[in-house]
Design a protein around this motif. Structure first.
Motif, mmCIF file in Angstrom:
data_model
loop_
_atom_site.group_PDB
_atom_site.id
_atom_site.type_symbol
_atom_site.label_atom_id
_atom_site.label_comp_id
_atom_site.label_asym_id
_atom_site.label_seq_id
_atom_site.Cartn_x
_atom_site.Cartn_y
_atom_site.Cartn_z
ATOM 1 N N SER A 41 0.831 -1.203 0.000
ATOM 2 C CA SER A 41 0.000 0.000 0.000
ATOM 3 C C SER A 41 0.866 1.253 0.000
ATOM 4 C CB SER A 41 -0.907 0.027 1.233
ATOM 5 O OG SER A 41 -1.858 -0.994 1.163
ATOM 6 N N TRP A 42 0.346 2.271 -0.622
ATOM 7 C CA TRP A 42 0.939 3.607 -0.592
ATOM 8 C C TRP A 42 0.285 4.399 0.534
ATOM 9 C CZ3 TRP A 42 4.959 5.046 -3.564
ATOM 10 C CH2 TRP A 42 5.187 4.387 -4.761
ATOM 11 N N THR A 43 1.060 5.299 1.133
ATOM 12 C CA THR A 43 0.534 6.258 2.088
ATOM 13 C C THR A 43 0.969 7.639 1.637
ATOM 14 O OG1 THR A 43 0.729 4.677 3.906
ATOM 15 C CG2 THR A 43 0.502 7.003 4.499
ATOM 16 N N LEU A 44 0.018 8.531 1.435
ATOM 17 C CA LEU A 44 0.324 9.911 1.069
ATOM 18 C C LEU A 44 0.268 10.760 2.325
ATOM 19 C CD1 LEU A 44 0.769 12.132 -1.112
ATOM 20 C CD2 LEU A 44 -1.719 12.391 -1.122
ATOM 21 N N THR A 45 1.355 11.456 2.612
ATOM 22 C CA THR A 45 1.397 12.401 3.726
ATOM 23 C C THR A 45 1.958 13.713 3.197
ATOM 24 O OG1 THR A 45 3.588 11.620 4.403
ATOM 25 C CG2 THR A 45 1.688 10.630 5.501
ATOM 26 N N TRP A 46 1.933 14.706 4.016
ATOM 27 C CA TRP A 46 2.431 16.039 3.643
ATOM 28 C C TRP A 46 3.388 16.501 4.728
ATOM 29 C CZ3 TRP A 46 0.785 18.230 -0.952
ATOM 30 C CH2 TRP A 46 -0.270 17.560 -1.583
ATOM 31 N N LEU A 47 4.545 17.007 4.309
ATOM 32 C CA LEU A 47 5.525 17.558 5.232
ATOM 33 C C LEU A 47 5.904 18.941 4.747
ATOM 34 C CD1 LEU A 47 7.366 17.201 7.685
ATOM 35 C CD2 LEU A 47 9.070 16.199 6.142
ATOM 36 N N GLU A 48 5.605 19.928 5.547
ATOM 37 C CA GLU A 48 5.888 21.325 5.201
ATOM 38 C C GLU A 48 5.345 21.679 3.823
ATOM 39 O OE1 GLU A 48 10.061 22.008 5.821
ATOM 40 O OE2 GLU A 48 9.929 21.521 7.934
ATOM 41 N N GLY A 49 4.128 21.185 3.540
ATOM 42 C CA GLY A 49 3.468 21.509 2.282
ATOM 43 C C GLY A 49 3.877 20.659 1.097
ATOM 44 N N ARG A 50 4.835 19.748 1.290
ATOM 45 C CA ARG A 50 5.280 18.880 0.196
ATOM 46 C C ARG A 50 4.672 17.494 0.344
ATOM 47 N NH1 ARG A 50 11.601 19.830 -1.191
ATOM 48 N NH2 ARG A 50 11.259 21.799 -2.249
ATOM 49 N N PRO A 51 4.184 16.933 -0.783
ATOM 50 C CA PRO A 51 3.616 15.589 -0.717
ATOM 51 C C PRO A 51 4.709 14.529 -0.645
ATOM 52 C CG PRO A 51 3.613 16.357 -2.968
ATOM 53 C CD PRO A 51 4.116 17.496 -2.126
ATOM 54 N N ILE A 52 4.430 13.471 0.109
ATOM 55 C CA ILE A 52 5.333 12.328 0.203
ATOM 56 C C ILE A 52 4.482 11.069 0.083
ATOM 57 C CG2 ILE A 52 6.989 11.060 1.615
ATOM 58 C CD1 ILE A 52 7.464 13.731 3.129
ATOM 59 N N ALA A 53 4.772 10.258 -0.928
ATOM 60 C CA ALA A 53 4.088 8.973 -1.092
ATOM 61 C C ALA A 53 5.064 7.890 -0.652
ATOM 62 C CB ALA A 53 3.665 8.762 -2.536
ATOM 63 N N GLU A 54 4.681 7.109 0.354
ATOM 64 C CA GLU A 54 5.537 6.045 0.880
ATOM 65 C C GLU A 54 4.889 4.698 0.596
ATOM 66 O OE1 GLU A 54 6.329 6.658 5.011
ATOM 67 O OE2 GLU A 54 6.933 8.731 4.689
ATOM 68 N N LEU A 55 5.660 3.797 0.010
ATOM 69 C CA LEU A 55 5.214 2.441 -0.257
ATOM 70 C C LEU A 55 5.650 1.562 0.898
ATOM 71 C CD1 LEU A 55 3.800 0.785 -2.485
ATOM 72 C CD2 LEU A 55 6.046 0.318 -3.437
ATOM 73 N N ASP A 56 4.780 0.657 1.345
ATOM 74 C CA ASP A 56 5.093 -0.214 2.473
ATOM 75 C C ASP A 56 6.414 -0.957 2.295
ATOM 76 O OD1 ASP A 56 2.695 0.508 3.642
ATOM 77 O OD2 ASP A 56 1.655 -1.308 3.008
ATOM 78 N N SER A 57 6.797 -1.212 1.061
ATOM 79 C CA SER A 57 8.015 -1.983 0.794
ATOM 80 C C SER A 57 9.294 -1.169 0.932
ATOM 81 C CB SER A 57 7.945 -2.613 -0.596
ATOM 82 O OG SER A 57 7.915 -1.596 -1.578
ATOM 83 N N GLY A 58 9.184 0.128 1.227
ATOM 84 C CA GLY A 58 10.385 0.911 1.496
ATOM 85 C C GLY A 58 10.792 1.891 0.418
ATOM 86 N N ILE A 59 9.863 2.362 -0.373
ATOM 87 C CA ILE A 59 10.154 3.371 -1.395
ATOM 88 C C ILE A 59 9.373 4.624 -1.048
ATOM 89 C CG2 ILE A 59 9.936 3.967 -3.842
ATOM 90 C CD1 ILE A 59 10.313 0.969 -4.427
ATOM 91 N N GLU A 60 10.025 5.755 -1.197
ATOM 92 C CA GLU A 60 9.408 7.045 -0.902
ATOM 93 C C GLU A 60 9.531 7.923 -2.141
ATOM 94 O OE1 GLU A 60 9.911 9.062 3.098
ATOM 95 O OE2 GLU A 60 11.279 10.205 1.826
ATOM 96 N N ILE A 61 8.444 8.583 -2.514
ATOM 97 C CA ILE A 61 8.447 9.512 -3.644
ATOM 98 C C ILE A 61 8.066 10.878 -3.120
ATOM 99 C CG2 ILE A 61 7.402 10.100 -5.870
ATOM 100 C CD1 ILE A 61 6.852 7.109 -6.243
ATOM 101 N N THR A 62 8.877 11.856 -3.475
ATOM 102 C CA THR A 62 8.591 13.238 -3.088
ATOM 103 C C THR A 62 9.044 14.152 -4.220
ATOM 104 O OG1 THR A 62 8.741 14.830 -1.271
ATOM 105 C CG2 THR A 62 10.766 13.649 -1.849
ATOM 106 N N LEU A 63 8.986 15.438 -4.002
ATOM 107 C CA LEU A 63 9.367 16.413 -5.015
ATOM 108 C C LEU A 63 10.660 17.107 -4.628
ATOM 109 C CD1 LEU A 63 5.886 18.094 -5.578
ATOM 110 C CD2 LEU A 63 6.932 16.254 -6.913
ATOM 111 N N ASP A 64 11.491 17.378 -5.639
ATOM 112 C CA ASP A 64 12.702 18.155 -5.375
ATOM 113 C C ASP A 64 12.344 19.645 -5.366
ATOM 114 O OD1 ASP A 64 12.553 18.971 -8.056
ATOM 115 O OD2 ASP A 64 14.227 17.714 -8.703
ATOM 116 N N ALA A 65 13.326 20.490 -5.209
ATOM 117 C CA ALA A 65 13.090 21.934 -5.102
ATOM 118 C C ALA A 65 12.461 22.518 -6.375
ATOM 119 C CB ALA A 65 14.401 22.656 -4.798
#
Length: 78
Positions: A41-65
């Motif tokens: 499963s993916w989990t979408l969270t937000w940190l300081e206004g930036r989205p972070i999608a984390e996969l249970d298997s240990g992959i994280e997708i976010t945005l660069d500057a």
């Protein structure tokens, strides 16, 4: 402003709350998942206004500057 996260199964349609900027990278990561195993499963969270999608298997997708999505591996047990 507080934004709530959400969860969905890999391989499924991401919820509308998942930013367009992350969708192509999510699809790229999902294409590398081994077939025939239960979908993590993916989990979408937000940190300081930036989205972070984390996969249970240990992959994280976010945005660069510049707003480009990129994936990194992390240890979800840490």
């Amino acid at each position: 402003m507080m934004q709530l996260g959400t969860r969905w199964s890999a391989g499924g349609e991401p919820p509308r709350s998942v930013p367009e900027a992350l969708r192509a990278e999510i699809a790229r990561v999902e294409a590398t998942l081994p077939p025939g195993q239960p979908a993590p499963s993916w989990t979408l969270t937000w940190l300081e206004g930036r989205p972070i999608a984390e996969l249970d298997s240990g992959i994280e997708i976010t945005l660069d500057a510049e707003g480009r999505a990129f994936a990194t591996r992390f240890d979800p047990m840490e």
